[in-house]
Structures are given as C-alpha cells and as structure tokens.
Write a protein that holds these residues in place. Structure first.
Motif, short mmCIF file in Angstrom:
data_model
loop_
_atom_site.label_atom_id
_atom_site.label_comp_id
_atom_site.label_asym_id
_atom_site.label_seq_id
_atom_site.Cartn_x
_atom_site.Cartn_y
_atom_site.Cartn_z
N GLU A 1 -1.65 -12.72 -4.13
CA GLU A 1 -3.12 -12.97 -4.39
C GLU A 1 -3.31 -14.22 -5.26
O GLU A 1 -2.19 -15.06 -5.62
CB GLU A 1 -3.91 -11.67 -5.03
CG GLU A 1 -3.75 -10.43 -4.60
CD GLU A 1 -4.82 -10.27 -3.24
OE1 GLU A 1 -5.48 -11.32 -3.01
OE2 GLU A 1 -4.56 -9.34 -2.27
N GLU B 1 0.13 -11.37 -17.67
CA GLU B 1 -0.81 -12.41 -16.85
C GLU B 1 -0.41 -13.83 -17.01
O GLU B 1 0.20 -14.38 -17.78
CB GLU B 1 -2.32 -12.16 -17.77
CG GLU B 1 -2.76 -10.96 -17.57
CD GLU B 1 -3.67 -10.47 -16.20
OE1 GLU B 1 -3.93 -11.54 -15.58
OE2 GLU B 1 -2.98 -9.44 -15.66
N GLY C 1 -1.20 -15.82 -8.22
CA GLY C 1 -0.16 -14.82 -8.54
C GLY C 1 1.19 -15.75 -8.67
O GLY C 1 1.46 -16.68 -7.87
N ARG D 1 5.58 -6.08 -12.77
CA ARG D 1 4.61 -6.97 -13.65
C ARG D 1 5.13 -7.28 -14.87
O ARG D 1 5.92 -6.63 -15.80
CB ARG D 1 3.27 -6.21 -13.84
CG ARG D 1 2.42 -6.77 -14.71
CD ARG D 1 1.32 -6.00 -15.10
NE ARG D 1 0.36 -6.54 -16.38
CZ ARG D 1 -0.63 -7.38 -16.33
NH1 ARG D 1 -0.86 -7.99 -14.92
NH2 ARG D 1 -1.21 -7.72 -17.25
N LYS E 1 4.04 -8.61 2.51
CA LYS E 1 3.54 -8.54 1.35
C LYS E 1 2.26 -9.61 0.99
O LYS E 1 2.66 -10.87 1.63
CB LYS E 1 4.58 -8.77 0.37
CG LYS E 1 5.53 -7.51 0.54
CD LYS E 1 4.72 -6.11 -0.06
CE LYS E 1 5.85 -4.91 0.38
NZ LYS E 1 5.62 -4.41 1.81
N LYS F 1 6.38 -5.18 -3.21
CA LYS F 1 4.89 -4.82 -3.23
C LYS F 1 4.03 -5.98 -3.31
O LYS F 1 4.43 -7.06 -3.99
CB LYS F 1 4.63 -3.55 -4.22
CG LYS F 1 4.91 -3.84 -5.49
CD LYS F 1 4.76 -2.75 -6.35
CE LYS F 1 5.07 -2.98 -7.92
NZ LYS F 1 4.67 -1.83 -8.78
N ASP F 2 2.59 -5.72 -2.95
CA ASP F 2 1.80 -6.93 -3.43
C ASP F 2 1.60 -7.40 -4.98
O ASP F 2 1.90 -6.55 -5.78
CB ASP F 2 0.26 -6.46 -2.92
CG ASP F 2 0.19 -6.16 -1.42
OD1 ASP F 2 1.19 -6.51 -0.69
OD2 ASP F 2 -0.81 -5.59 -1.01
N VAL F 3 1.60 -8.53 -4.93
CA VAL F 3 1.24 -9.19 -6.23
C VAL F 3 -0.25 -9.48 -6.66
O VAL F 3 -0.74 -10.09 -5.78
CB VAL F 3 2.23 -10.44 -6.47
CG1 VAL F 3 1.86 -11.02 -7.95
CG2 VAL F 3 3.61 -10.45 -6.29
N ASN F 4 -0.77 -8.86 -7.95
CA ASN F 4 -2.12 -9.03 -8.13
C ASN F 4 -2.58 -10.41 -8.22
O ASN F 4 -1.84 -11.29 -8.80
CB ASN F 4 -2.29 -8.03 -9.15
CG ASN F 4 -2.32 -6.54 -8.87
OD1 ASN F 4 -2.57 -6.31 -7.64
ND2 ASN F 4 -1.78 -5.86 -9.75
N LYS F 5 -3.67 -10.79 -8.19
CA LYS F 5 -4.27 -11.99 -8.83
C LYS F 5 -3.99 -12.17 -10.26
O LYS F 5 -3.82 -11.56 -11.10
CB LYS F 5 -5.94 -11.80 -8.75
CG LYS F 5 -6.58 -13.13 -9.08
CD LYS F 5 -8.24 -12.93 -8.59
CE LYS F 5 -8.97 -14.29 -9.02
NZ LYS F 5 -10.41 -14.24 -8.80
N GLU F 6 -3.56 -13.48 -10.45
CA GLU F 6 -3.19 -14.07 -11.88
C GLU F 6 -2.25 -13.25 -12.37
O GLU F 6 -2.33 -13.21 -13.72
CB GLU F 6 -4.43 -14.19 -12.75
CG GLU F 6 -5.45 -15.01 -12.09
CD GLU F 6 -6.79 -15.32 -12.56
OE1 GLU F 6 -7.09 -14.54 -13.73
OE2 GLU F 6 -7.67 -15.88 -12.12
N GLU F 7 -1.29 -12.73 -12.03
CA GLU F 7 -0.24 -11.77 -12.28
C GLU F 7 1.08 -12.48 -12.25
O GLU F 7 1.34 -13.14 -11.19
CB GLU F 7 -0.23 -10.42 -11.68
CG GLU F 7 0.86 -9.57 -12.12
CD GLU F 7 0.75 -8.32 -11.35
OE1 GLU F 7 0.39 -7.12 -11.97
OE2 GLU F 7 1.06 -8.08 -10.10
#
Length: 236
Positions: free
Chosen positions: A195, A226, A198, A223, A192, A208-214
């Motif tokens: 970003e 932000e 994150g 999620r 995983k 699952k992957d963690v998005n940028k700035e999330e």
C-alpha cells in the motif's frame, strides 16, 4: 528543422516517425511504425519495437502483430537495451544499458529503469519511479508513482511454480502503490499489494500484503514499525 545524428549500421523500418534532434548510435534497429519524440538519445545496439516471439512450450496464447512502440520526448535508451512493440515510454524516461521493456508496458514520465532491469509484459509503471540495477518486475504488475525498487528485487506472479493447469487463469503480478519502497534482494510473492508508502526492508520475503505507511522485515516479512513521518511521500 529536424536534426538527426545517426551512427553506422542503423536500420530504420517503414513509417518510423523521428522527432527533432534525435541521436541514434551504431547498430540500432527501429521497427516499422515506431514513434520517437524530440531530443531522444538512443545508444548503440538498441532495439525498439521488437515483436514478441512465443516459445513452443509457452502456455500463453500466440499474439497477432502488436501496434508500434511510442517513445516520448527527452528519453534516453542505453546501450543494448530492448523495448518491445506496443510499449509506451513517457517523456524524460531514462532506460539504462541492457534493460528490457516488454510488450504492452507503460512507463510514466521521468522514471528510471536501471541497468539490466527487466519489466515484463502487461505492466504499468508510474512516474518518477526508480527501478534499480537488475530488478525484475514480473508480468501483470502495477506500480504507482514515486516507487523505489532497489537492486536485485524479484517480483513473482505464479503461485503454482509451473505445475498444474489450475495456474493458467490465476497469474497475478504485484501491486506497489504510490511511494512504496522495496529494499535490495527482497522477493515479493504473487498478487501481493504494498500500500501507499509501504516499505520492505532489504532481504525480506513478502508473503502477505503490506499496509499503508508500514515497514516490514524478515522472511516471511512481518511488521516492524510505522514509516517515520519525515520519510513519507507527502512530506517530501
């Protein structure tokens, strides 16, 4: 002029290079060829440059003798820690008591490796990170700069949990990019990616992957929102 402050029962191997004003505690073992920079502090019972040994049941190939460990300037290595062969520890890194840094690991400048933390083989850790008490960084992981990993975080690299030959060529550590943060007691599943900036809330399971700035939270982690602007790395 070189100054060496050395305790009792210290074993220093052949061709070891020690910088100026190095302090070595009692019962320290430094293996052949290790390089230690200026102003380092090596506390009691530390082992530096240990060659890895392979369990008979291990699926990993037996490795030949690895190159020596390199320790930068101003590094502190705490009591009873072990730094394996072919590790590269950059300037001003702090490795706390009882920590383990395995072979072929690179740790960037001014990073802190907490008490009892383990960084397994073939990992890259950036600069200015904090890997806190008893966290576990699984083999083949990549950690960026200014990453925060709280106590008792567990990362993993084997989706097959030691069953089936299919897993042999599919080991994959985690990736935590610059500014990523993981709360206490969280678990990150194999491969995983977290970003940039994150954030994973305490006690979460990242599937699952963690998005940028999330920010993600829960088990499985989902999620939440932000990351607040004042918490972003670029605004520090």
């Amino acid at each position: 002029m070189q100054t060496l402050n050395k305790g009792n029962n210290v074993v220093i191997g052949d061709n070891v290079k020690l910088g100026e004003n190095v302090t070595i505690g009692n019962n320290v073992v430094i293996y052949n060829g290790v390089e230690v920079g200026d102003y380092c502090i090596i506390q009691d019972n530390v082992v530096i440059g240990k060659q890895p040994t392979r369990a008979k049941a291990s699926i990993l190939p037996d490795s030949k003798e690895l190159p020596p460990t390199i320790i930068g300037k101003g590094v502190t290595i705490g009591t009873s820690s072990i730094v394996y062969a072919n590790a590269v520890i950059s300037d001003e890194v702090f490795i706390a008591d009882l920590a383990t840094v395995r072979e072929r690991v690179t740790i960037g400048a001014r990073t802190i490796v907490g008490r009892g933390a383990a960084v397994e083989n073939d990992c890259t850790v950036g600069s200015n990170c904090k890997l806190e008490t008893n966290c576990y960084i699984t083999a083949y992981s990549e950690i960026g700069n200014y990453v925060f990993i709280a106590p008792c975080v567990v990362t993993t690299n084997d989706n097959f949990m030691a069953r089936s030959k299919e897993r042999y060529d599919k080991f994959k550590g985690v990736t935590i990019k610059d500014g990523g943060r993981i709360g206490a007691n969280s678990t990150i599943l194999p491969g995983k990616v977290i970003e940039e900036d994150g954030a994973v809330a305490a006690g979460s399971t990242v599937t699952k992957d963690v998005n940028k700035e999330e920010i993600v939270v829960g088990s499985p982690a989902r999620r939440l929102r932000e990351v607040p602007s004042d918490q972003l790395l670029r605004n520090q």
